[in-house]
Design a protein around this motif. Structure first.
Motif, short mmCIF file in Angstrom:
data_model
loop_
_atom_site.label_atom_id
_atom_site.label_comp_id
_atom_site.label_asym_id
_atom_site.label_seq_id
_atom_site.Cartn_x
_atom_site.Cartn_y
_atom_site.Cartn_z
N ARG A 173 -97.13 59.98 -6.50
CA ARG A 173 -97.64 59.38 -5.37
C ARG A 173 -99.27 59.69 -5.31
O ARG A 173 -99.45 61.12 -5.39
CB ARG A 173 -96.93 60.02 -4.13
CG ARG A 173 -95.68 59.15 -3.91
CD ARG A 173 -95.19 59.71 -2.40
NE ARG A 173 -96.21 59.62 -1.38
CZ ARG A 173 -95.84 59.66 -0.08
NH1 ARG A 173 -94.70 60.36 0.39
NH2 ARG A 173 -97.03 59.61 0.82
N GLU A 174 -100.18 59.02 -5.29
CA GLU A 174 -101.55 59.23 -5.61
C GLU A 174 -102.21 59.58 -4.22
O GLU A 174 -103.43 59.82 -3.79
CB GLU A 174 -102.18 58.25 -6.39
CG GLU A 174 -101.86 58.36 -7.73
CD GLU A 174 -102.55 57.23 -8.65
OE1 GLU A 174 -103.54 56.76 -7.99
OE2 GLU A 174 -102.44 57.34 -9.95
N ASP A 175 -101.34 59.13 -3.02
CA ASP A 175 -101.96 59.45 -1.59
C ASP A 175 -101.80 60.75 -1.14
O ASP A 175 -102.36 60.96 -0.08
CB ASP A 175 -101.51 58.53 -0.50
CG ASP A 175 -99.63 58.64 -0.64
OD1 ASP A 175 -99.23 59.08 -1.81
OD2 ASP A 175 -99.22 58.39 0.33
N ILE A 176 -101.16 61.72 -1.93
CA ILE A 176 -101.28 63.12 -1.45
C ILE A 176 -101.68 63.89 -2.59
O ILE A 176 -101.52 63.61 -3.73
CB ILE A 176 -99.78 63.48 -1.02
CG1 ILE A 176 -98.70 63.23 -2.08
CG2 ILE A 176 -99.47 62.65 0.29
CD1 ILE A 176 -97.24 63.60 -1.60
N PRO A 177 -102.40 65.14 -2.03
CA PRO A 177 -102.57 66.26 -3.27
C PRO A 177 -101.76 66.59 -4.08
O PRO A 177 -100.44 66.67 -3.69
CB PRO A 177 -103.25 67.38 -2.14
CG PRO A 177 -103.54 66.75 -0.97
CD PRO A 177 -102.31 65.69 -0.75
N PRO A 178 -102.02 67.08 -5.35
CA PRO A 178 -101.20 67.61 -6.28
C PRO A 178 -100.27 68.67 -5.90
O PRO A 178 -99.12 68.71 -6.24
CB PRO A 178 -102.10 68.08 -7.24
CG PRO A 178 -103.23 67.16 -7.32
CD PRO A 178 -103.40 67.18 -5.87
N ARG A 179 -100.82 69.67 -5.07
CA ARG A 179 -100.05 70.82 -4.65
C ARG A 179 -98.85 70.35 -3.81
O ARG A 179 -97.82 70.53 -3.89
CB ARG A 179 -100.80 71.65 -3.90
CG ARG A 179 -99.93 72.95 -3.61
CD ARG A 179 -100.89 74.08 -2.78
NE ARG A 179 -100.06 75.26 -2.41
CZ ARG A 179 -99.37 75.52 -1.40
NH1 ARG A 179 -99.43 74.39 -0.68
NH2 ARG A 179 -98.93 76.48 -1.13
N GLU A 180 -99.17 69.30 -2.92
CA GLU A 180 -98.04 68.58 -2.02
C GLU A 180 -97.04 67.83 -2.88
O GLU A 180 -95.93 67.82 -2.41
CB GLU A 180 -98.93 68.04 -0.87
CG GLU A 180 -99.60 68.92 0.28
CD GLU A 180 -98.54 69.88 0.51
OE1 GLU A 180 -97.63 69.79 1.02
OE2 GLU A 180 -99.23 71.42 0.62
N ARG A 181 -97.62 67.27 -3.74
CA ARG A 181 -96.76 66.60 -4.88
C ARG A 181 -95.55 67.47 -5.17
O ARG A 181 -94.51 67.18 -5.40
CB ARG A 181 -97.51 65.77 -5.68
CG ARG A 181 -98.26 64.48 -5.35
CD ARG A 181 -98.62 63.57 -6.50
NE ARG A 181 -100.11 63.56 -6.50
CZ ARG A 181 -100.84 62.68 -7.24
NH1 ARG A 181 -100.25 62.65 -8.54
NH2 ARG A 181 -102.13 62.50 -7.17
N VAL A 182 -95.99 68.49 -5.95
CA VAL A 182 -95.21 69.61 -6.19
C VAL A 182 -94.38 70.01 -5.49
O VAL A 182 -93.07 69.98 -5.60
CB VAL A 182 -95.82 70.65 -6.90
CG1 VAL A 182 -94.96 71.73 -7.57
CG2 VAL A 182 -96.82 70.04 -8.25
#
Length: 207
Positions: free
Chosen positions: A87-96
């Motif tokens: 998902r590109e709509d949320i920051p990398p840290r929140e994706r993890v």
């Protein structure tokens, strides 16, 4: 993942008609989630769809073909825990950290449906031979998962991203498995707390 009841499809002629493949996949998804893959026979899937056996085998020559198509459908629908990583709509840290939230397929109200956990782990467990096509597909998905996490923690500037990614996906898969066994869709909150500590220690020291 949409579901279609037998009542709503009863008026559809059986055969290789329009929507037959989709009805088979929807029926397989319901049955696999409730009773497991190996316990579900092809005839039962045909009855649940409902389609003729001829239609079923026209779309899926073997049960392995059906299982792999089912897993591919889950992966493309965003119903697995790995979906958050792209998902590109949320920051990398929140994706993890999103790996530790309930998967969309498990986010229904408590008691509405069995907690699925990770369908790729479930499938690999039911097809334990590493050479089996279903097991191989499940393995490929888990390898892709660690590749995606490695890219995200690299983007964050974490030290030793490959090792960190393996630690994070191990936490996520373990939490998903315990969520399934215990029937607690939000069990990942415990692993999320550990993941936050790992991320904090892996980030570069402030200048």
């Amino acid at each position: 993942m949409g579901t279609t009841t037998a009542a709503s499809t009863a008026a559809t002629p059986q055969g290789r008609g329009r929507g037959g493949r989709e009805r088979v996949l929807a029926a397989a998804a319901r049955l696999f989630a409730v009773q497991g893959i190996n316990a579900t026979g092809m005839e039962q899937v045909a009855e649940e769809a409902p389609v003729s056996k001829r239609t079923l085998y026209a779309h899926f020559r073997t049960k392995a073909d059906l299982v792999i198509a089912h897993l591919q459908d889950l992966a493309s629908s965003g119903a697995t825990l790995e979906a958050v990583l792209t998902r590109e709509d949320i920051p990398p840290r929140e994706r993890v950290l999103g790996l530790f939230d309930p998967a969309p397929a498990d986010a229904a109200p408590a008691g509405a449906a069995p907690v699925r956990g990770c369908p790729f782990i479930d499938a690999a467990a039911e097809f334990p031979d590493p050479q089996d096509a279903v097991h191989a597909y499940a393995r490929a998905q888990k390898l892709r998962m660690v590749e995606l996490v490695t890219a995200l923690v690299t983007e964050l500037g974490c030290r030793e991203p490959a090792a960190l990614a393996e630690q994070l996906v191990t936490l996520a898969d373990g939490a998903a498995s315990r969520a399934m066994v215990l029937g607690e869709a939000d069990y990942g909150r415990h692993a999320r707390a550990a993941a936050e500590v790992l991320l904090a220690h892996a980030l570069p020291d402030p200048a």
